[in-house]
Enzyme design. Structure first.
Site, PDB file in Angstrom:
ATOM      1  CG  ASP A 206      -4.984  -2.255  -2.532  1.00  0.00           C
ATOM      2  OD1 ASP A 206      -4.365  -2.786  -1.593  1.00  0.00           O
ATOM      3  OD2 ASP A 206      -5.861  -1.391  -2.349  1.00  0.00           O
TER       4      ASP A 206
ATOM      5  CD  GLU B  91     -10.260  -1.386  -1.086  1.00  0.00           C
ATOM      6  OE1 GLU B  91      -9.488  -0.814  -1.888  1.00  0.00           O
ATOM      7  OE2 GLU B  91     -11.442  -1.038  -0.901  1.00  0.00           O
TER       8      GLU B  91
ATOM      9  CE  LYS C  52      -4.829  -1.078   0.918  1.00  0.00           C
ATOM     10  NZ  LYS C  52      -6.052  -0.553   0.309  1.00  0.00           N
TER      11      LYS C  52
ATOM     12  CE  LYS D 211     -11.947   3.549  -1.364  1.00  0.00           C
ATOM     13  NZ  LYS D 211     -12.979   2.780  -0.648  1.00  0.00           N
TER      14      LYS D 211
ATOM     15  CB  VAL E  44      -3.988  -0.079  -8.848  1.00  0.00           C
ATOM     16  CG1 VAL E  44      -3.116  -0.246 -10.077  1.00  0.00           C
ATOM     17  CG2 VAL E  44      -4.341  -1.440  -8.260  1.00  0.00           C
ATOM     18  CB  THR E  45      -6.520   3.455  -8.527  1.00  0.00           C
ATOM     19  OG1 THR E  45      -7.295   4.010  -7.449  1.00  0.00           O
ATOM     20  CG2 THR E  45      -7.239   2.232  -9.064  1.00  0.00           C
TER      21      THR E  45
ATOM     22  CB  CYS F 179      -5.644   2.125  -2.399  1.00  0.00           C
ATOM     23  SG  CYS F 179      -7.343   1.627  -2.036  1.00  0.00           S
TER      24      CYS F 179
ATOM     25  CD  GLN G 157       0.648  23.389  -1.063  1.00  0.00           C
ATOM     26  OE1 GLN G 157       0.544  24.198  -0.142  1.00  0.00           O
ATOM     27  NE2 GLN G 157      -0.219  22.414  -1.265  1.00  0.00           N
TER      28      GLN G 157
END
Ligand code: C5J
Length: 225
Positions: free
Chosen positions: A25, A73, A130, A133, A158-159, A163, A203
């Protein structure tokens, strides 16, 4: 050929036959004044400031011949793919589909919804329009990547926490390994950018890895020697 890229939380095993660059984006609507990002009340300058770093990385990827994916987007002009819940939320100065200084906000084919000239796709590069997001939602991205044997994605754009993170999570769920380049992504909120990076690498790389573009480019160059 595989090369080890220094990254967090541990080295990323970059496979130079199965990876692609994805640029999320980098549209005028998100990085220039007068677009969607600014109508939501944001300072878009930090998002525009990553353009040179992304352009440098794009040049490096183009030199390898590896696939490049650009996302935008945007919505159909009749807004048939824009849920009212998305369009009507909040109190922006202009809503999706309204006429702005760069054309209708986030509408496919309008100047504002297109990618900034410095990062404009070359012929043969993949462009994904798209409505959501995440870049996998209601697009053919998964199939296009699988046809090309891609199993790893290098993330930019971004951002970071919207997204980019959404697409990284979608990719992770589909079995792709994702490497986020911290100097090639940005947010309107510095704390959110940092938090998103920490969530991604926590994790044991629960969503993916993070490094910077210089480190990646050096590792890729080392693989050629
Ligand atoms: C947003 C995006 N922030 N590209 N879109 O609405 O992150």
């Amino acid at each position: 050929m595989s090369v080890s890229v220094p990254a967090r939380p541990f080295d990323f095993p970059l496979d130079l036959e199965r990876c692609a660059l994805i640029i999320i984006d980098m549209q005028r609507d998100f990085v220039l004044p007068g677009g969607f990002g600014e109508t939501l009340g944001n300072d878009v300058a930090p998002c525009h400031a990553i353009v040179p770093a992304v352009a440098n990385l794009l040049t490096a990827f183009r030199a390898t011949g590896l696939p490049v994916v650009h996302t935008r987007e945007c919505h159909n002009p009749d807004l048939s793919d824009c849920p009212p819940a998305k369009r009507e939320r909040g109190n922006p100065k202009l809503r999706i589909g309204d006429e702005g200084p760069m054309g209708r906000i986030l509408i496919a084919g309008e100047v504002g919804a297109d990618i900034v000239p410095e990062l404009y796709p070359n012929d043969g590069e993949i462009i994904i329009d798209k409505p959501g997001k995440g870049a996998f939602y209601k697009t053919g991205l998964d199939e296009l990547l699988k046809q090309r044997g891609i199993s790893q994605l290098v993330f930019t754009g971004v951002t970071t926490e919207v997204c980019v993170q959404s697409t990284m999570r979608e990719a992770n769920d589909r079995g792709y390994e994702g490497l986020l380049l911290t100097d090639c992504t940005e947010s309107y909120f510095p704390d959110f950018k940092q938090a998103a990076i920490e969530m991604i690498v926590a994790q044991g790389a629960i969503v993916g890895w993070a490094t910077d573009s210089d480190t990646l480019i050096k590792a890729m160059a080392g693989a050629d020697e």
